[in-house]
Design an enzyme around this catalytic site. Structure first.
Site, PDB file in Angstrom:
ATOM      1  N   VAL A  17       0.765  -1.275  -0.347  1.00  0.00           N
ATOM      2  CA  VAL A  17      -0.326   0.148  -0.007  1.00  0.00           C
ATOM      3  C   VAL A  17       0.670   1.525  -0.120  1.00  0.00           C
ATOM      4  O   VAL A  17       0.654   2.385  -0.194  1.00  0.00           O
ATOM      5  CB  VAL A  17      -0.665  -0.238   1.027  1.00  0.00           C
ATOM      6  CG1 VAL A  17      -1.585   1.135   1.131  1.00  0.00           C
ATOM      7  CG2 VAL A  17      -1.939  -1.036   1.381  1.00  0.00           C
ATOM      8  N   SER A  74      14.412  -1.861   6.943  1.00  0.00           N
ATOM      9  CA  SER A  74      14.340  -0.913   5.403  1.00  0.00           C
ATOM     10  C   SER A  74      15.258   0.274   5.508  1.00  0.00           C
ATOM     11  O   SER A  74      14.508   0.734   4.145  1.00  0.00           O
ATOM     12  CB  SER A  74      12.851  -0.954   4.657  1.00  0.00           C
ATOM     13  OG  SER A  74      12.159  -1.747   4.922  1.00  0.00           O
ATOM     14  N   ARG A  79     -11.305   3.025  13.425  1.00  0.00           N
ATOM     15  CA  ARG A  79     -11.618   3.356  12.713  1.00  0.00           C
ATOM     16  C   ARG A  79     -13.209   3.263  13.450  1.00  0.00           C
ATOM     17  O   ARG A  79     -14.122   3.943  13.220  1.00  0.00           O
ATOM     18  CB  ARG A  79     -11.923   1.912  11.525  1.00  0.00           C
ATOM     19  CG  ARG A  79     -11.172   2.136  10.683  1.00  0.00           C
ATOM     20  CD  ARG A  79     -11.258   0.920   9.469  1.00  0.00           C
ATOM     21  NE  ARG A  79      -9.855   0.324   8.390  1.00  0.00           N
ATOM     22  CZ  ARG A  79      -9.323  -0.757   7.842  1.00  0.00           C
ATOM     23  NH1 ARG A  79     -10.313  -1.662   8.527  1.00  0.00           N
ATOM     24  NH2 ARG A  79      -8.372  -0.907   6.753  1.00  0.00           N
ATOM     25  N   CYS A 134     -10.594  -2.508   2.867  1.00  0.00           N
ATOM     26  CA  CYS A 134     -10.704  -2.118   0.941  1.00  0.00           C
ATOM     27  C   CYS A 134     -12.700  -2.525   0.894  1.00  0.00           C
ATOM     28  O   CYS A 134     -13.026  -2.453   0.057  1.00  0.00           O
ATOM     29  CB  CYS A 134      -9.811  -3.012   0.698  1.00  0.00           C
ATOM     30  SG  CYS A 134      -9.514  -5.199   1.931  1.00  0.00           S
ATOM     31  N   HIS A 138     -10.549  -7.106  -5.572  1.00  0.00           N
ATOM     32  CA  HIS A 138     -11.744  -7.819  -4.604  1.00  0.00           C
ATOM     33  C   HIS A 138     -12.829  -7.456  -5.765  1.00  0.00           C
ATOM     34  O   HIS A 138     -13.327  -6.293  -6.058  1.00  0.00           O
ATOM     35  CB  HIS A 138     -11.584  -6.938  -3.420  1.00  0.00           C
ATOM     36  CG  HIS A 138     -10.849  -6.916  -2.213  1.00  0.00           C
ATOM     37  ND1 HIS A 138      -9.754  -7.334  -2.067  1.00  0.00           N
ATOM     38  CD2 HIS A 138     -10.807  -6.939  -0.932  1.00  0.00           C
ATOM     39  CE1 HIS A 138      -8.902  -7.543  -2.114  1.00  0.00           C
ATOM     40  NE2 HIS A 138      -9.375  -6.976  -0.916  1.00  0.00           N
ATOM     41  N   ASN A 192      -8.223  -3.253  -4.701  1.00  0.00           N
ATOM     42  CA  ASN A 192      -7.745  -3.022  -3.112  1.00  0.00           C
ATOM     43  C   ASN A 192      -6.658  -2.093  -2.911  1.00  0.00           C
ATOM     44  O   ASN A 192      -6.721  -1.727  -1.969  1.00  0.00           O
ATOM     45  CB  ASN A 192      -8.304  -4.823  -2.664  1.00  0.00           C
ATOM     46  CG  ASN A 192      -7.278  -5.713  -3.578  1.00  0.00           C
ATOM     47  OD1 ASN A 192      -6.972  -5.205  -4.473  1.00  0.00           O
ATOM     48  ND2 ASN A 192      -6.281  -5.630  -2.553  1.00  0.00           N
TER      49      ASN A 192
END
Ligand code: 25A
Ligand code: L14
Length: 339
Positions: A17, A43, A102, A131, A244, A317
């Protein structure tokens, strides 16, 4: 804000993402003066493309968020729980892609085509919905406004990219293994995903629904602003890389014919109607991948119900389901002078 303009960070920039967020920010010319790519210590130093530039990944720390105006988070729920409040306290507005915030009543849960006004009293953390929820509410909102909604019954066919880069590699490796007469090795998923379907996304709960299914129930109610809306979901992982799909059956308050629904949806924002089954035209994930729109087709009147409609909804998605929706939220914040 520094003298070059908005400072924007992507947290989880190396993930499926996060990379798409960078791509979309560049492609849409998001008005950022500075863009920072943040990820875990693993990373640090990795290079990521950003338009014609290259960004060097820095570690996500409290210090790295100092002076950042806007952070797009997609580094998993635990990271968001820890860093989003720190960022908000330091004055940074966070658009969070994880499930952590959320359902918090102080956090707007936003799909810009559906409930942009929810942004107006944000407290610096804004949540990007799941998604599967996003693509469903984009299509159901115009119907909800026109004919009301009593009940939603949805079954999903979800791509592996939803679980990140490691899952994309797992499907590739299992297909390769099977063609070489080798035993496929499940790592990300509990069973073989190649040439299979798993009625299992995220953990199971005491009511025998999965968390992913209950996200669709609760988030749909919050976004449409109807706590009493009846919603049931079955979420299924299928061996598709991107996109999706959803079979959605709805019961409306008042009659809406399939023809009326087609007209309504073809005029609504963010939607493309692809509905001519006799000509073999209907949405499919291979066509939705890489696109911004939510596609809907197979629109028909449910023969078993007075005010029932069946729909088939497909979207990318990683784009509309995650990265694009987050960038659109940021654009809407700017439009409303809330950033
Ligand atoms: O908790 P949630 O909300 O359910 O989310 C779980 C996961 O789902 C994805 C995302 O995975 C997330 O981590 N996701 C979340 N919301 C999504 C949505 N709406 C969604 N997917 C689709 N739709 P992902 O693989 O796409 O991205 C992971 C990113 O998060 C960074 N990260 C992880 N922990 C971090 C962190 N960043 C900062 N601090 C932390 N503590 C992660 O960066 C990646 O960018 P990374 O540096 O950890 O990983 C870089 C590369 O290494 C691989 N990798 C990951 N874990 C390991 C690993 N390699 C070896 N060993 C490991 N243990 C990654 O695949 C990545 O390529
Ligand atoms: O709540 O397909 O954003 O595994 C992250 C993982 C959505 C599903 C979320 C997956 C989920 C996703």
């Amino acid at each position: 804000m520094n003298d070059r303009g908005l400072v924007v960070a992507v947290a989880g920039a190396t993930g499926a993402v996060g990379r798409e967020m960078l791509k979309i920010l560049a492609a849409r010319n998001f008005p950022a003066g500075t863009v920072k790519a943040l990820a875990s210590a693993r990373s640090v130093g990795k290079e990521l493309p950003f338009g014609k530039d290259t960004l060097v990944v820095e570690e996500l720390t409290e210090d790295a968020l100092t002076g950042v105006d806007l952070a797009l988070f997609s580094a998993g729920g635990e990271t968001s729980k820890k860093f989003a409040p720190l960022a908000a306290r330091a004055g940074c507005t966070v658009v969070d892609n994880s499930s952590a915030w959320r359902m918090d009543p102080d956090v707007p849960l936003v799909v810009p085509e559906v409930n942009p006004e929810a942004l107006d009293n944000h407290k610096k953390i804004i949540a990007n919905p799941n998604c599967s929820t996003i693509q469903m509410v984009v299509v159901l909102k115009p119907i909800f406004d026109e004919a009301g909604l009593k009940r939603i019954v949805v079954s999903t066919y979800q791509a592996v990219s939803g679980s990140g880069q490691k899952a994309i590699e797992e499907l590739q490796e299992q297909i390769r293994a099977l063609f070489n007469m080798q035993e496929p090795e499940p790592k990300v998923y509990p069973h073989q995903i190649a040439f299979n379907c798993l009625p299992h996304i995220d953990d199971f709960l005491d009511n025998d629904y999965s968390k992913e299914e209950m996200k669709m129930v609760n988030e749909t109610r919050k976004i449409l602003g109807d706590e009493n809306l009846a919603v049931t979901a079955t979420t299924v992982r299928v061996p598709v890389f991107f996109g999706h799909s959803e079979a959605v059956n709805i019961e409306t308050d008042t009659k809406l014919s399939a023809k009326e629904a087609r007209v309504l949806l073809s005029q609504a924002p963010g939607i493309t109607v692809l509905d001519n089954p006799r000509e073999k035209i209907y949405p499919m994930p291979i066509h939705a991948a890489g696109e911004d729109e939510t596609f809907v087709g197979r629109i028909r009147e449910d023969i078993s119900l007075e005010n029932g409609l069946d729909l088939w909804i497909v979207a990318d998605n990683i784009r509309k389901g995650a990265a694009l929706n987050a960038v659109q939220i940021a654009e809407e914040l700017l439009r409303r002078k809330l950033l």
